[in-house]
Design a protein around this motif. Structure first.
Motif, PDB file in Angstrom:
ATOM      1  N   ALA A   1      -2.369  14.169  26.675  1.00 22.90           N
ATOM      2  CA  ALA A   1      -3.819  14.102  26.524  1.00 22.90           C
ATOM      3  C   ALA A   1      -4.519  14.713  27.734  1.00 22.90           C
ATOM      4  CB  ALA A   1      -4.264  12.652  26.338  1.00 22.90           C
ATOM      5  N   VAL A   2      -4.036  14.393  28.917  1.00 17.36           N
ATOM      6  CA  VAL A   2      -4.614  14.971  30.143  1.00 17.36           C
ATOM      7  C   VAL A   2      -4.486  16.491  30.129  1.00 17.36           C
ATOM      8  CG1 VAL A   2      -4.341  15.159  32.647  1.00 17.36           C
ATOM      9  CG2 VAL A   2      -4.267  12.918  31.555  1.00 17.36           C
ATOM     10  N   LYS A   3      -3.313  16.981  29.755  1.00 17.96           N
ATOM     11  CA  LYS A   3      -3.069  18.423  29.704  1.00 17.96           C
ATOM     12  C   LYS A   3      -4.015  19.104  28.719  1.00 17.96           C
ATOM     13  CE  LYS A   3       0.519  21.830  28.623  1.00 17.96           C
ATOM     14  NZ  LYS A   3       1.935  22.015  28.175  1.00 17.96           N
ATOM     15  N   ALA A   4      -4.205  18.484  27.550  1.00 15.01           N
ATOM     16  CA  ALA A   4      -5.071  19.074  26.529  1.00 15.01           C
ATOM     17  C   ALA A   4      -6.520  19.108  26.992  1.00 15.01           C
ATOM     18  CB  ALA A   4      -4.956  18.286  25.224  1.00 15.01           C
ATOM     19  N   VAL A   5      -6.988  18.032  27.619  1.00 13.40           N
ATOM     20  CA  VAL A   5      -8.373  17.975  28.104  1.00 13.40           C
ATOM     21  C   VAL A   5      -8.607  19.024  29.188  1.00 13.40           C
ATOM     22  CG1 VAL A   5     -10.073  16.584  29.341  1.00 13.40           C
ATOM     23  CG2 VAL A   5      -8.745  15.568  27.498  1.00 13.40           C
ATOM     24  N   LEU A   6      -7.668  19.127  30.115  1.00 11.97           N
ATOM     25  CA  LEU A   6      -7.819  20.091  31.205  1.00 11.97           C
ATOM     26  C   LEU A   6      -7.802  21.526  30.682  1.00 11.97           C
ATOM     27  CD1 LEU A   6      -5.580  18.492  33.983  1.00 11.97           C
ATOM     28  CD2 LEU A   6      -8.076  18.471  33.809  1.00 11.97           C
ATOM     29  N   LYS A   7      -6.957  21.797  29.688  1.00 11.44           N
ATOM     30  CA  LYS A   7      -6.907  23.140  29.111  1.00 11.44           C
ATOM     31  C   LYS A   7      -8.185  23.440  28.344  1.00 11.44           C
ATOM     32  CE  LYS A   7      -4.207  26.219  26.150  1.00 11.44           C
ATOM     33  NZ  LYS A   7      -2.988  26.401  25.336  1.00 11.44           N
ATOM     34  N   ASN A   8      -8.683  22.434  27.616  1.00 11.41           N
ATOM     35  CA  ASN A   8      -9.918  22.600  26.854  1.00 11.41           C
ATOM     36  C   ASN A   8     -11.118  22.762  27.770  1.00 11.41           C
ATOM     37  OD1 ASN A   8     -12.336  21.042  25.196  1.00 11.41           O
ATOM     38  ND2 ASN A   8     -11.037  22.302  23.887  1.00 11.41           N
ATOM     39  N   GLY A   9     -11.070  22.066  28.913  1.00  9.91           N
ATOM     40  CA  GLY A   9     -12.151  22.154  29.888  1.00  9.91           C
ATOM     41  C   GLY A   9     -13.273  21.164  29.611  1.00  9.91           C
TER      42      GLY A   9
ATOM     43  N   ALA B   1     -21.971  12.345  27.718  1.00 13.58           N
ATOM     44  CA  ALA B   1     -20.661  12.966  27.914  1.00 13.58           C
ATOM     45  C   ALA B   1     -20.009  12.426  29.180  1.00 13.58           C
ATOM     46  CB  ALA B   1     -20.806  14.479  27.996  1.00 13.58           C
ATOM     47  N   VAL B   2     -18.743  12.079  29.080  1.00 14.46           N
ATOM     48  CA  VAL B   2     -18.005  11.495  30.207  1.00 14.46           C
ATOM     49  C   VAL B   2     -17.203  12.584  30.915  1.00 14.46           C
ATOM     50  CG1 VAL B   2     -16.296   9.783  30.902  1.00 14.46           C
ATOM     51  CG2 VAL B   2     -17.836   9.301  28.987  1.00 14.46           C
ATOM     52  N   PRO B   3     -17.519  12.880  32.178  1.00 17.20           N
ATOM     53  CA  PRO B   3     -16.819  13.956  32.878  1.00 17.20           C
ATOM     54  C   PRO B   3     -15.567  13.493  33.636  1.00 17.20           C
ATOM     55  CG  PRO B   3     -18.661  13.224  34.199  1.00 17.20           C
ATOM     56  CD  PRO B   3     -18.675  12.372  32.960  1.00 17.20           C
ATOM     57  N   ALA B   4     -15.333  12.173  33.686  1.00 15.90           N
ATOM     58  CA  ALA B   4     -14.223  11.643  34.476  1.00 15.90           C
ATOM     59  C   ALA B   4     -12.995  11.382  33.607  1.00 15.90           C
ATOM     60  CB  ALA B   4     -14.649  10.343  35.165  1.00 15.90           C
ATOM     61  N   MET B   5     -11.844  11.892  34.039  1.00 19.04           N
ATOM     62  CA  MET B   5     -10.610  11.739  33.275  1.00 19.04           C
ATOM     63  C   MET B   5     -10.223  10.266  33.126  1.00 19.04           C
ATOM     64  SD  MET B   5      -8.270  13.412  31.633  1.00 19.04           S
ATOM     65  CE  MET B   5      -8.296  15.090  32.275  1.00 19.04           C
ATOM     66  N   GLU B   6     -10.421   9.479  34.162  1.00 22.28           N
ATOM     67  CA  GLU B   6     -10.046   8.062  34.110  1.00 22.28           C
ATOM     68  C   GLU B   6     -10.813   7.327  33.008  1.00 22.28           C
ATOM     69  OE1 GLU B   6      -9.867   4.095  37.027  1.00 22.28           O
ATOM     70  OE2 GLU B   6     -10.408   6.072  37.843  1.00 22.28           O
ATOM     71  N   ALA B   7     -12.099   7.612  32.883  1.00 21.03           N
ATOM     72  CA  ALA B   7     -12.917   6.977  31.850  1.00 21.03           C
ATOM     73  C   ALA B   7     -12.463   7.412  30.458  1.00 21.03           C
ATOM     74  CB  ALA B   7     -14.384   7.316  32.064  1.00 21.03           C
ATOM     75  N   ILE B   8     -12.112   8.676  30.313  1.00 22.18           N
ATOM     76  CA  ILE B   8     -11.642   9.190  29.024  1.00 22.18           C
ATOM     77  C   ILE B   8     -10.345   8.497  28.616  1.00 22.18           C
ATOM     78  CG2 ILE B   8     -10.728  11.227  27.832  1.00 22.18           C
ATOM     79  CD1 ILE B   8     -12.655  12.892  29.546  1.00 22.18           C
ATOM     80  N   LEU B   9      -9.417   8.359  29.551  1.00 20.55           N
ATOM     81  CA  LEU B   9      -8.137   7.715  29.246  1.00 20.55           C
ATOM     82  C   LEU B   9      -8.330   6.248  28.876  1.00 20.55           C
ATOM     83  CD1 LEU B   9      -5.854   9.255  32.035  1.00 20.55           C
ATOM     84  CD2 LEU B   9      -6.023   9.905  29.623  1.00 20.55           C
ATOM     85  N   GLY B  10      -9.289   5.580  29.524  1.00 17.68           N
ATOM     86  CA  GLY B  10      -9.582   4.198  29.173  1.00 17.68           C
ATOM     87  C   GLY B  10     -10.119   4.083  27.759  1.00 17.68           C
ATOM     88  N   GLU B  11     -10.945   5.037  27.350  1.00 17.20           N
ATOM     89  CA  GLU B  11     -11.488   5.028  25.995  1.00 17.20           C
ATOM     90  C   GLU B  11     -10.400   5.300  24.965  1.00 17.20           C
ATOM     91  OE1 GLU B  11     -15.222   6.960  23.463  1.00 17.20           O
ATOM     92  OE2 GLU B  11     -14.816   7.608  25.518  1.00 17.20           O
ATOM     93  N   LEU B  12      -9.436   6.131  25.324  1.00 19.30           N
ATOM     94  CA  LEU B  12      -8.350   6.437  24.393  1.00 19.30           C
ATOM     95  C   LEU B  12      -7.523   5.194  24.081  1.00 19.30           C
ATOM     96  CD1 LEU B  12      -7.057   9.926  25.632  1.00 19.30           C
ATOM     97  CD2 LEU B  12      -8.768   9.389  23.883  1.00 19.30           C
ATOM     98  N   GLU B  13      -7.394   4.310  25.043  1.00 20.15           N
ATOM     99  CA  GLU B  13      -6.672   3.050  24.803  1.00 20.15           C
ATOM    100  C   GLU B  13      -7.388   2.201  23.763  1.00 20.15           C
ATOM    101  OE1 GLU B  13      -3.764   1.824  25.743  1.00 20.15           O
ATOM    102  OE2 GLU B  13      -3.325   3.751  26.688  1.00 20.15           O
ATOM    103  N   VAL B  14      -8.707   2.164  23.840  1.00 20.94           N
ATOM    104  CA  VAL B  14      -9.499   1.411  22.856  1.00 20.94           C
ATOM    105  C   VAL B  14      -9.329   2.019  21.474  1.00 20.94           C
ATOM    106  CG1 VAL B  14     -11.824   0.727  22.176  1.00 20.94           C
ATOM    107  CG2 VAL B  14     -11.173   0.687  24.595  1.00 20.94           C
ATOM    108  N   ILE B  15      -9.356   3.337  21.400  1.00 21.74           N
ATOM    109  CA  ILE B  15      -9.230   4.042  20.115  1.00 21.74           C
ATOM    110  C   ILE B  15      -7.869   3.760  19.489  1.00 21.74           C
ATOM    111  CG2 ILE B  15      -9.113   6.328  19.025  1.00 21.74           C
ATOM    112  CD1 ILE B  15     -11.102   7.242  21.239  1.00 21.74           C
ATOM    113  N   ARG B  16      -6.822   3.737  20.286  1.00 22.66           N
ATOM    114  CA  ARG B  16      -5.474   3.453  19.764  1.00 22.66           C
ATOM    115  C   ARG B  16      -5.416   2.079  19.115  1.00 22.66           C
ATOM    116  NH1 ARG B  16      -3.914   5.817  25.036  1.00 22.66           N
ATOM    117  NH2 ARG B  16      -3.263   7.992  24.619  1.00 22.66           N
TER     118      ARG B  16
END
Length: 284
Positions: A152-160, A171-186
């Motif tokens: 997920a980190v690799k895909a986000v960084l490649k996407n920009g 829009a959330v610019p921080a990777m840590e916040a994005i990863l935390g949200e992904l846990e909720v989505i799972r």
């Protein structure tokens, strides 16, 4: 033609498809970071075989429609839009909002089908693009949540992350916040984006996972925040989950009597005619 020339030709096609506009030779040289003479040579090859056009007055290069035609031909051969459209139309009718389906494309997503369910009032009509912004859309986050953290980190960084002005206020610019949200989505099984891709727009999405395995795409509903707030988010998420399960059940099928009967069953249950034409992004 050497392997490196083939690679550079496809890099050029990718660049011009992403920009979707004519570019000067100097612009292409700068973007690809290659010698001007080499770029001029493979641009000539691409023009010769019909992938590019060069304006006789300005000298600018642009893609011909050959790529779009091949994309449409490929999608038609896979039957994916045929399967999608019946279910997309049903979801659009039930939700009365814009419904879109995206398919996994390399390290991201690309739109392939849509239907507009809103008939009056505010109607959300997004800008037409092929690729899906990952971290600011419900579709993108629904797909990212199916990946490992590293992937997920690799895909986000490649996407920009894009320029802040190109997205919505949340829009959330921080990777840590994005990863935390992904846990909720799972845990909940669906993703939500509130004014992240665009101001005043909410979207809800779920991943399409045949047999509960690797995701093949996403399905989403998007519309004005005035209509999609509160309890309606939960109502829409339930409809999306049903649509995602239906798409997952029939996605892998191809030309066979079972495939045809399955699509017909979906069409009849959705009240759609089996002869309906799929809607797909020509930009693919």
């Amino acid at each position: 033609m050497s392997n490196i020339l083939i690679e550079r030709c496809f890099d050029t096609i990718d660049l011009l498809a992403t920009e979707a506009k004519s570019l000067r030779l100097e612009d292409i040289v700068e973007r690809l970071d290659l010698p001007k003479g080499a770029v001029r040579r493979f641009l000539s090859v691409l023009c010769l075989i019909g992938w590019l056009d060069q304006d006789s007055q300005t000298g600018f290069y642009r893609l011909t429609l050959r790529l779009a035609v091949l994309g449409q031909r490929f999608l038609s051969a896979t039957k994916t839009p045929d399967i999608c459209q019946f279910i997309v139309n049903r979801l659009a009718q039930d939700s009365q909002e814009l419904v879109r389906v995206a398919t996994v494309h390399e390290d991201g997503l690309a739109w392939i089908a849509y239907a507009q369910g809103a008939k009056a009032g505010l109607i959300y009509e997004p800008e037409t693009t092929a690729e899906v912004p990952l971290q600011v859309t419900a579709d993108g986050k629904a797909w990212l949540a199916t990946l490992t953290t590293g992937a997920a980190v690799k895909a986000v960084l490649k996407n920009g992350f894009g320029h802040p002005d190109s997205h919505g206020p949340n829009a959330v610019p921080a990777m840590e916040a994005i990863l935390g949200e992904l846990e909720v989505i799972r845990k909940q099984g669906w993703a939500l984006a509130v004014e992240e891709a665009e101001r005043g727009v909410i979207s809800i999405a779920a991943a399409i996972r045949p047999n509960g395995g690797s995701p093949v795409g996403t399905v989403s509903v998007a519309g004005p925040s005035l209509r999609l707030g509160g309890k309606r988010i939960l109502e829409i998420s339930r409809l999306i989950s049903i649509a995602a399960d239906d798409l997952a059940a029939f996605w892998p099928l191809r030309d066979s009597s079972y495939y045809c009967n399955s699509v017909r069953m979906i069409a009849l249950s959705s009240g759609q005619a089996t002869g309906a034409k799929p809607v797909a992004d020509a930009a693919l």
